[in-house]
Scaffold this motif. Structure first.
Motif, PDB file in Angstrom:
ATOM      1  N   PRO A   1       0.837  -1.196   0.000  1.00  0.00           N
ATOM      2  CA  PRO A   1       0.000   0.000   0.000  1.00  0.00           C
ATOM      3  C   PRO A   1       0.874   1.249   0.000  1.00  0.00           C
ATOM      4  CG  PRO A   1      -0.714  -1.562   1.689  1.00  0.00           C
ATOM      5  CD  PRO A   1       0.599  -2.058   1.170  1.00  0.00           C
ATOM      6  N   GLY A   2       0.435   2.259  -0.710  1.00  0.00           N
ATOM      7  CA  GLY A   2       1.199   3.510  -0.742  1.00  0.00           C
ATOM      8  C   GLY A   2       2.211   3.570  -1.860  1.00  0.00           C
ATOM      9  N   GLU A   3       2.439   2.445  -2.565  1.00  0.00           N
ATOM     10  CA  GLU A   3       3.329   2.472  -3.720  1.00  0.00           C
ATOM     11  C   GLU A   3       2.542   2.971  -4.928  1.00  0.00           C
ATOM     12  OE1 GLU A   3       6.438  -1.094  -2.458  1.00  0.00           O
ATOM     13  OE2 GLU A   3       4.907  -1.491  -3.998  1.00  0.00           O
ATOM     14  N   ILE A   4       3.081   3.991  -5.600  1.00  0.00           N
ATOM     15  CA  ILE A   4       2.331   4.636  -6.690  1.00  0.00           C
ATOM     16  C   ILE A   4       3.157   4.690  -7.965  1.00  0.00           C
ATOM     17  CG2 ILE A   4       0.899   6.021  -5.130  1.00  0.00           C
ATOM     18  CD1 ILE A   4       2.786   8.390  -5.767  1.00  0.00           C
ATOM     19  N   GLY A   5       4.075   3.747  -8.120  1.00  0.00           N
ATOM     20  CA  GLY A   5       4.948   3.774  -9.282  1.00  0.00           C
ATOM     21  C   GLY A   5       4.317   3.148 -10.501  1.00  0.00           C
ATOM     22  N   THR A   6       3.338   3.798 -11.069  1.00  0.00           N
ATOM     23  CA  THR A   6       2.722   3.329 -12.304  1.00  0.00           C
ATOM     24  C   THR A   6       2.981   4.348 -13.402  1.00  0.00           C
ATOM     25  OG1 THR A   6       0.597   4.433 -11.967  1.00  0.00           O
ATOM     26  CG2 THR A   6       0.869   2.259 -10.964  1.00  0.00           C
ATOM     27  N   VAL A   7       2.851   3.900 -14.647  1.00  0.00           N
ATOM     28  CA  VAL A   7       3.046   4.816 -15.775  1.00  0.00           C
ATOM     29  C   VAL A   7       2.060   5.977 -15.677  1.00  0.00           C
ATOM     30  CG1 VAL A   7       2.943   5.038 -18.285  1.00  0.00           C
ATOM     31  CG2 VAL A   7       3.928   2.981 -17.253  1.00  0.00           C
ATOM     32  N   ALA A   8       0.808   5.669 -15.332  1.00  0.00           N
ATOM     33  CA  ALA A   8      -0.212   6.721 -15.255  1.00  0.00           C
ATOM     34  C   ALA A   8       0.142   7.762 -14.201  1.00  0.00           C
ATOM     35  CB  ALA A   8      -1.571   6.094 -14.952  1.00  0.00           C
ATOM     36  N   ASP A   9       0.626   7.315 -13.031  1.00  0.00           N
ATOM     37  CA  ASP A   9       0.989   8.254 -11.969  1.00  0.00           C
ATOM     38  C   ASP A   9       2.140   9.164 -12.416  1.00  0.00           C
ATOM     39  OD1 ASP A   9      -0.834   7.427  -9.967  1.00  0.00           O
ATOM     40  OD2 ASP A   9       0.419   5.700  -9.505  1.00  0.00           O
TER      41      ASP A   9
END
Length: 620
Positions: free
Chosen positions: A382-390
């Protein structure tokens, strides 16, 4: 850059009040009181060095106290800043020790035992001071290496009480002094500093830009050239050349552009990262490598930078850039970028750093060309936001152009894209649902009937000279070792039990530290968790699927109540927990280079897996 020192004074400041001023500044910056131990240390040591400067006739030399090393949380006890006899800035790093006695650890000149500080050895204080000196010279722009020296000062000790510490010889810019050698210390200070004000030198150190120095880059280029050479293929080479193009363009056009490199396990993301680091260093561009994984970063430091303390300093953590200069780097290589979190702050973060600033903003701001290498299916916390969209959304908000390169080829799992696709469909991470394993000559897949069989078959591969590891979903508690340093066999399935891998950074018996579980001999005896296995690979991979992922009514479903992962018990929706559990098993199932062996603790799931795979003759 904001000031790096907790406080700075010259020796005209009343000696008895130095520690009081430091305590007040600590309270102001961190919002809490300094520990009793820190205050005792200041009370006993700082007046000593201040009096030494006065007796040397150098009352205008500035004393920078508790100076934070750039891009780290470590602090130097004291830096003396003044004017050299050549008229240039001069600095002496002082590592203050209150030890009254010490001896070498088993005749090793680099390690010492200190009575009262436990049975474990400490680093020789001269080496500690030298390390600070070298690091400062490597990262403070404009700092002349020859203008920085270091000393270790054991002011409470007499020579006879620490005599064998002198077995480690002084070098040209580092010395060891004791209370017995105070007169020699005073002569040393007089030989380094002129009796001129040191405020200017202190100002220039405190406000200098932070970036890898040319000397460090030259060293890194030479060292990395001697490491294993990688060959970049197709999209890998495209990504590599794109970054080089953009960093050159960033200087001529004075702009920032972002690169996102996506790919599944073994697609070569880290190969690109290391090749880039070597080339950028060779061309004297200021570049650093960073990840959000302690295990991954420590392994990079121990293996890629093996034998080179200076090279290790190029490998940072994502939370190292909370106070970094804007565009202070040419390139920041963010490997394993799926581990980017919302903020860098955690429960250990000091109050001064709790700004609420987004971690993605810190990373993008730190370099002219930030590079993000990621696999969206490896977001497991939880709290990981390492996506292409982000990443794209934030870059667009800032007006930065984003270039994306997708790595189609597969180098892990025997180069088997069929196996990765099979795993993605098995876990409902791609549409289509589970399918029978039709086999691939490049990769072996099997199901073990019991954990005993899983371990035995993997052990046979280990004895044949292959690397093998067992991993599992986080469905069992994870105990600390016993007082006699024995790992507790927490992972229990019927009459079979094994311990989790070591939690921390130190070996426990024959078991290696967590960061080296996947690579060091002795790791086979423990079960790895996703946080330890992520980012690594081994020839043969055994995975125990726990009760948090079971097959029911034609598909795999998750049960967050069966997880013992503390991260899933805090403020996580069922939908988020479902995605994280599936991603966890995607990571675990794709660590193998030659083959994967599965076992499920749930009978219905075990039967289903066997039905999917039984058509093939398996040799794992």
């Amino acid at each position: 850059m904001s000031a790096q020192s907790l406080a700075r004074v010259d020796t005209a400041f009343p000696g008895g009040r130095i520690s009081l001023a430091l305590s007040e500044q600590y309270r102001h910056q961190f919002g809490t009181e300094a520990s009793a131990g820190e205050q005792r240390s200041w009370n006993r040591s700082l007046p000593v060095i201040a009096q030494d400067l006065i007796d040397a006739g150098l009352p205008k030399v500035e004393v920078l106290m508790e100076h934070r090393l750039p891009l780290t949380s470590k602090r130097i006890d004291v830096i003396l800043a003044g004017t050299g006899h050549d008229g240039g800035d001069r600095y002496v790093i002082v590592e203050l020790k209150q030890w009254s006695e010490a001896e070498l650890f088993e005749d090793d000149p680099e390690l010492v035992l200190v009575p009262g500080l436990g049975p474990e050895p400490k680093l020789h204080p001269s080496l500690q001071a030298r390390g600070y000196r070298d690091y400062l010279a490597d990262f403070v722009e404009g700092l002349r290496p020859e203008a920085v020296e270091s000393i270790a000062y054991l002011h409470n000790a007499q020579d006879g009480d620490v005599f064998d510490l002198f077995d480690l010889p002084d070098d040209d810019r580092s010395r060891l002094f004791t209370g017995s050698r105070r007169s020699a210390l005073i002569d040393y200070l007089r030989s380094r500093f002129a009796p001129e004000p040191g405020a200017g030198a202190a100002d220039r150190l405190e406000t200098a830009r932070i970036r890898p120095s040319k000397q460090l880059l030259d060293h890194a280029a030479e060292e990395l050239k001697n490491r294993d050479q990688f060959v970049l293929l197709e999209e890998q080479r495209t990504a590599f050349e794109l970054v080089l193009h953009l960093v050159k363009k960033s200087w001529s056009a004075d702009n920032k552009e972002v690169v996102v490199i996506t790919g599944g396990p073994g697609s070569g993301k880290s190969v690109i990262a290391l090749t880039l680091l070597a080339r950028l260093a060779e061309e004297n561009y200021a570049a650093l490598h960073a990840t959000g994984s302690r295990s991954f970063t420590e392994t990079m430091r121990k293996h890629v930078a093996r034998g080179s303390t200076r090279l290790k300093s190029l490998f940072k953590y994502f939370n190292s850039f909370m106070k970094a200069d804007r565009n202070g780097l040419d390139v920041l290589i963010c490997d394993e970028a799926h581990r980017i979190r919302e903020t860098s702050a955690n429960r250990f973060t000091k109050q001064e750093n709790r700004t609420g600033r987004l971690q993605i903003d810190e990373l993008m701001s730190a370099a002219r060309v930030p590079v993000f290498l990621l696999d969206e299916h490896q977001v497991v916390r939880p709290g990981e936001i390492g996506t292409v969209a982000d990443i794209e959304a934030y870059a667009e908000l800032k007006g930065f152009k984003v270039h994306q390169v997708d790595l189609a080829d597969q180098f892990r799992c025997g180069g088997s894209t069929l196996y990765e696709e099979w795993v993605l469909r098995l876990l409902d991470l791609e549409p289509g649902g589970p399918t029978p394993w039709e086999g691939d000559d490049q990769f072996e897949v099997g199901v073990a009937g019991t954990p005993w069989e899983l371990e035995t078959r993997l052990a046979a591969r280990l004895h044949e000279g292959y690397s093998s590891r067992m991993a599992a979903g986080y469905c069992w508690k994870w105990s600390d070792p016993t007082k006699d340093l024995t790992l507790i066999p927490d992972v229990v399935v019927d009459d079979w039990s094994r311990p989790w891998n070591v939690k921390g950074d130190r070996s426990v018996g024959d078991a290696p530290p967590a960061s080296l579980w996947a690579s060091r001999e002795g790791g086979f005896g423990q079960v790895g968790c996703v946080y330890t296995a992520q980012g690594f690979e081994y020839d043969y991979n055994g995975v125990i699927i726990g009760p948090d992922l079971v097959y029911r009514d034609g598909r795999f479903v998750t049960d967050r109540s069966a997880s013992k992962d503390p991260a899933l018990t805090r403020k996580t929706t069922d939908a988020e927990a479902d995605r994280l559990i599936r991603n966890t098993y995607k990571v675990l199932l794709t660590r193998g280079l030659r083959g994967t062996l599965l076992y499920s603790t749930d009978p219905e799931t075990q039967e289903f897996l066997t039905s999917l795979i039984r058509a093939r003759s398996i040799t794992v």
